[in-house]
Design an enzyme around this catalytic site. Structure first.
Site, short mmCIF file in Angstrom:
data_model
loop_
_atom_site.label_atom_id
_atom_site.label_comp_id
_atom_site.label_asym_id
_atom_site.label_seq_id
_atom_site.Cartn_x
_atom_site.Cartn_y
_atom_site.Cartn_z
N GLY A 57 -15.90 11.49 -3.08
CA GLY A 57 -17.12 12.21 -2.76
C GLY A 57 -17.09 12.81 -1.36
N SER A 58 -17.84 13.87 -1.18
CA SER A 58 -18.04 14.45 0.14
C SER A 58 -19.41 15.12 0.13
CB SER A 58 -16.95 15.48 0.46
OG SER A 58 -17.00 16.56 -0.45
N HIS A 80 24.76 -8.05 -8.77
CA HIS A 80 26.09 -7.56 -9.12
C HIS A 80 26.59 -6.49 -8.17
CE1 HIS A 80 26.14 -9.06 -13.56
NE2 HIS A 80 26.22 -10.02 -12.67
#
Length: 483
Positions: free
Chosen positions: A287-288, A149
């Site tokens: 994670g690290s 439209h």
């Protein structure tokens, strides 16, 4: 959430995974973001015509009356431009539908919230609001928004008055053909749509006649039940309810099944549940590690690689932010299973979001990293936490980045899987969950408690991986779910 809606979600998720799902967004979907619906848009028009907007149901005719009175559409054009160019923020519903891996979005709305949400989700969106655009294809697009439209920035071309609708089949035949094709080949979910639009009625009727009721795909529409609070008396309510029941039954002629809700806020719950079930097999590994505590570096890296490999083997997809001392092992394990055995790299199986480095300003860096974390975790249903430490001024401390990812995962209602035996932040998260498991999971019982305890038990590599996967798979049959 009732069984009918839950069953729909299962079917719709399958259609999304098969690339056979589409959405049709109506004006009601933008109301929660602050935009008005048709009735409120045309309130001033009705007042100018000395009509009561609350008594008017044929709003297309109302817009036409305005045009007839003024012999031009400048008043209506200004209404569209002024209203839909107001700054509105993207709401949660738009963000959810933009995250879903759906390629096709149809809308009768003039606003730009859908495309803005898709762009915010880092998707390449191809917008179609006139015939010329239908013949052009944006390079590398991964979403198409059909604005049948028109668009707020081109109000002269917007479909609004009866004249526009009467000429639509001729002047916008390409949109009719495109939507008809999608209705035949895709399963649609209609949201915020009243089905009072003459164009949609024409297209649905054409598809039904051309292909027959038996050959059409099943479509769905989220609709609010008639609420007695919205009516002045019991008789009005009962009349509206009876009419609504006939309307819902009539939708079945077009293979559209109504999913009834009590309040519009339930739409967010349904969309979130679609998102959650779709992402159940997407695992974010957080994670690290500067050091590995109870594990030697060799043991830890072999464990992470094997866990990553086994997740891929078990048809899970992996999302990772390339954490120090963990991310490389995640990637190696995943790629060994994806590439070495299947001879091709499928980006759907391994999504990497390496954090941008070299940003000197701390505030800018933290804001960007938070967005990265939110983007990764929004695509996952499961979050696994491993180790979680880093080196600061020569000392090993708990990794605040892993803690941030844990908090985001909680907000997103992800399944929290802290592997406590790896120590550090993962162990702290495990202890938080263990102290009151019912805050994190539903229907906690002895089976779930025992499986969770094993996540904090140092064991052989293969046994620990089995414990992690067994815990995750407990949530597949619906008995348990994350809070």
């Amino acid at each position: 959430m009732n069984k009918e809606i839950s069953s729909f979600i299962d079917r719709y998720v399958k259609e999304i995974k098969n690339n056979s799902a589409a959405m049709f967004i109506g004006a009601g979907f933008s109301k929660s973001a602050g935009y008005v619906d048709w009735k409120n848009l045309l309130k001033d028009v009705a007042d100018d015509l000395e009509l009561d907007i609350d008594k008017e149901y044929d709003l297309v005719s109302l817009a036409q009356y305005c045009y007839n009175k003024n012999r031009n559409r400048s008043i209506i054009n200004d209404l569209i431009f002024d209203e839909f160019n107001k700054e509105k923020g993207i709401d949660e519903n738009h963000r959810i539908i933009a995250r879903l891996p759906i390629f096709t979005y149809w809308t009768t709305n003039y606003d730009s919230l859908i495309e803005e949400a898709l762009e915010e989700a880092q998707r390449i969106v191809d917008i179609k609001y006139n015939n010329k655009q239908l013949s052009l294809t944006k390079l590398h697009r991964d979403a198409v928004v059909y604005k049948m439209h028109g668009d707020k920035n081109n109000p002269d071309e917007a479909i609004l008055i009866k004249d526009d609708y009467e000429k639509y089949y001729r002047e916008h035949a390409q949109f009719i053909t495109a939507l008809s094709g999608d209705l035949i080949s895709k399963t649609f979910l209609f949201i915020g749509f009243s089905f009072s639009d003459p164009n949609i009625d024409y297209i649905l009727s054409r598809v039904r006649i051309d292909y027959g009721e038996q050959n059409n795909r099943q479509h769905y529409a989220i609709m609010r039940r008639v609420n007695e609070k919205d009516y002045n008396n019991r008789a009005e309510y009962e009349y509206a309810q009876r009419k609504h029941e006939f309307f819902i039954e009539d939708l079945k002629r077009y293979n559209i099944r109504a999913l009834l809700i009590d309040e519009y806020k339930e739409i967010t719950d349904i969309l979130n549940e679609i998102d959650k079930r779709l992402n159940h097999n997407n695992v974010f590994i957080s994670g690290s590690a500067q050091e590995y505590g109870k594990y030697t570096e060799k043991e830890a890296l072999e464990f992470i690689e094997s866990l990553s490999k086994e997740l891929i083997l078990q048809d899970f997809n992996i999302i990772s932010g390339f954490g120090l001392g963990v991310g490389s092992a995640v990637i190696i394990g995943a790629l060994q299973e994806i590439y070495m055995k299947r001879k091709s790299i499928n980006e759907d199986r391994l999504l990497l979001r390496p954090f941008p480095q070299g940003i000197e300003d701390n505030n800018t860096r933290q804001i960007l990293w938070k967005k990265y974390r939110e983007d990764m975790i929004s695509r996952s249903g499961v979050s696994i936490f491993l180790f979680g430490n880093k080196l600061v001024d020569g000392e090993i401390v708990l990794a605040n980045g892993v803690e941030s990812e844990y908090k985001i995962a909680l907000e997103r209602h992800c399944l929290i899987v802290p592997v406590g035996c790896t120590g550090y932040m993962a162990e702290e998260i495990w202890e938080k969950v263990d102290s009151n498991m019912s805050d994190f999971y539903t229907n906690v019982d002895d089976v779930l408690i025992e499986a969770f305890k094993k996540l904090n038990s140092k064991s052989s590599k293969s046994e620990l991986i089995t414990n992690i996967l067994s815990f995750i798979k407990l949530f597949e049959n619906g008995k348990y779910s994350p809070r």
